[in-house]
Design an enzyme around this catalytic site. Structure first.
Site: not given
Length: 426
Positions: A210-211, A213, A232, A330, A355
């Site tokens: 997720i995200g 990148i 997934e 996962g 950040k």
């Protein structure tokens, strides 16, 4: 199925001291969950179990925290602070093993709280955007309560539930939550995306976490050929590659010709893309994330991230020290599956600093940090400063490689830690 007029009427089927599974991601049944939490005091000792929920959850009030316990299987932002109080907890578990917790009775589910599509002419609703462990929960629970939403896509694969299985439901036409991962892109993520894309060969099978990148990686694959998707989850970034003919799924061994997934999260564009789309197969996560299944595909490239990575290659991806930030998910399922795949590449891709400018590559993990992926499983690490291949390397060689892709302003400090660790007794 009892069709109710109000959410409160639906959640009257939930009683004190029950365990309630809450459908997650874009399928989070926010209206029913809010109605349930409003019953705090009327019912008590209710345990909520969820993987990753989306949307606003009004949990930080006495009648919720005194009467409901959040037991998360993967911590999302909207319950993070709840989980890290005495009124919550986290279960470390591989995503692939969660369905077994429900089916084998290690974590028996009393009630499943779902969001589904309207039934078809045969009476079957679709679990839509999130099959993952919701399928196991829906068929393990004694009581199934549903939020029926015409905006929930009907997806192909495992995620069907007949209305006869649903105890009570309400019809609600509401927008699904949307996330624009591409909007989070910056110069660092674009550099990382390019480096990762260079590691991906034609004919590879991709898994993306997720995200920003993973979306950046996908943007740099426009010239590739014959890619497949076994993941997934995926988001909007896959769609242009399907439209360009880059993603064909022709070389996959598991469901060739199809994108194999267990949930999606993104914008309405991806929800419309998966709606009644036969090339997208949604399967139970115990199958999708099974390393024995993943490894059957050629050249599996698993792209995941980390909160911290130490100089030996240990990956912390779920906590900030003792503060539970997310979950195992996962990552290990696919890192191991990719390493066992013929020509596979397990990759950890992350910005070199947070950040706040704190190095993500560290001498040792923070006190209390959890190891999600061991140093024995990590092969490739990518930051905006380059690529380190750790596979088959000793601890000192690994550390030297990781220092080279750390942020320049942190390399001197890491070299001091390297010296202190590896030159003792010399």
């Amino acid at each position: 199925m009892q069709l109710c007029k109000t959410p409160t009427e639906v959640v009257q089927h939930i009683h004190s001291h029950q365990r309630v599974f809450v459908h997650g991601s874009a399928a989070t049944p926010s209206t029913l969950l809010a109605a349930l939490l409003d019953r705090g005091g009327e019912i008590t000792g209710v345990e909520l179990v969820a993987i990753s929920t989306f949307g606003a959850i009004d949990w930080n009030r006495a009648k919720v925290r005194e009467h409901f316990f959040m037991n998360s299987l993967f911590v999302s932002a909207n319950v993070r602070e709840w989980v890290d109080t005495k009124d919550g907890d986290y279960v470390p578990v591989f995503l692939s093993e969660i369905p077994a917790l429900f089916r084998k009775g290690a974590m028996p589910i009393d009630v499943a709280l779902l969001q589904v599509s309207p039934p078809d002419k045969h009476g079957y609703c679709s679990l839509g955007t999130s099959i993952d462990a919701a399928l196991a929960a829906a068929y393990s629970a004694d009581v199934v309560l549903a939020q029926i939403n015409p905006k929930m896509p009907r997806t192909h694969g495992d995620g069907h539930i007949h209305t006869s299985r649903i105890t009570a439901a309400i019809e609600l036409d509401t927008d699904l939550p949307e996330v624009r991962y591409g909007a989070e892109a910056d110069e660092r993520t674009e550099k990382i995306g390019r480096y990762v894309a260079e590691l991906i060969e034609d004919g590879s099978t991709l898994q993306m976490g997720i995200g920003a990148i993973p979306d950046a990686v996908l943007r740099h694959l426009g010239s590739h050929k014959g890619l497949g998707i076994h993941t997934e989850m995926f988001s909007d970034g896959v769609i242009p590659l399907v439209e360009k003919g880059v993603v064909t799924n022709e070389f996959k061994k598991v469901e060739p010709g199809k994108i194999l997934t267990t949930f999606v999260i993104g914008t309405r564009k991806v929800y419309d893309f998966v709606d009644d789309n036969p090339i997208v197969s949604f399967r139970d996560v115990s199958m999708v994330n099974d390393t024995a299944v993943i490894r059957k595909n050629p050249k599996v490239v698993a792209i995941n991230s980390a909160l911290q990575l130490d100089l030996t290659g240990q990956v912390c991806a779920d906590s900030l020290g003792t503060y539970q930030f997310s979950g195992i998910g996962g990552q290990m399922d696919f890192m191991r599956g990719a390493s066992l795949s013929e020509g596979g590449k397990p990759i950890i891709a992350m910005p070199s600093v947070t950040k706040k400018g704190i190095s993500r590559i560290v001498g040792t993990l923070a006190d209390g940090a959890g190891v999600v992926t061991t140093r024995g499983h990590v092969h490739w690490v990518v930051t905006e400063y380059g690529v380190a291949n750790l596979y088959g390397k000793g601890l000192q060689e690994r550390a030297k490689g990781l220092i080279q892709i750390a942020a320049p302003e942190h390399r001197e400090g890491l070299e001091r830690q390297f010296y202190q660790r590896f030159t003792r007794g010399s």
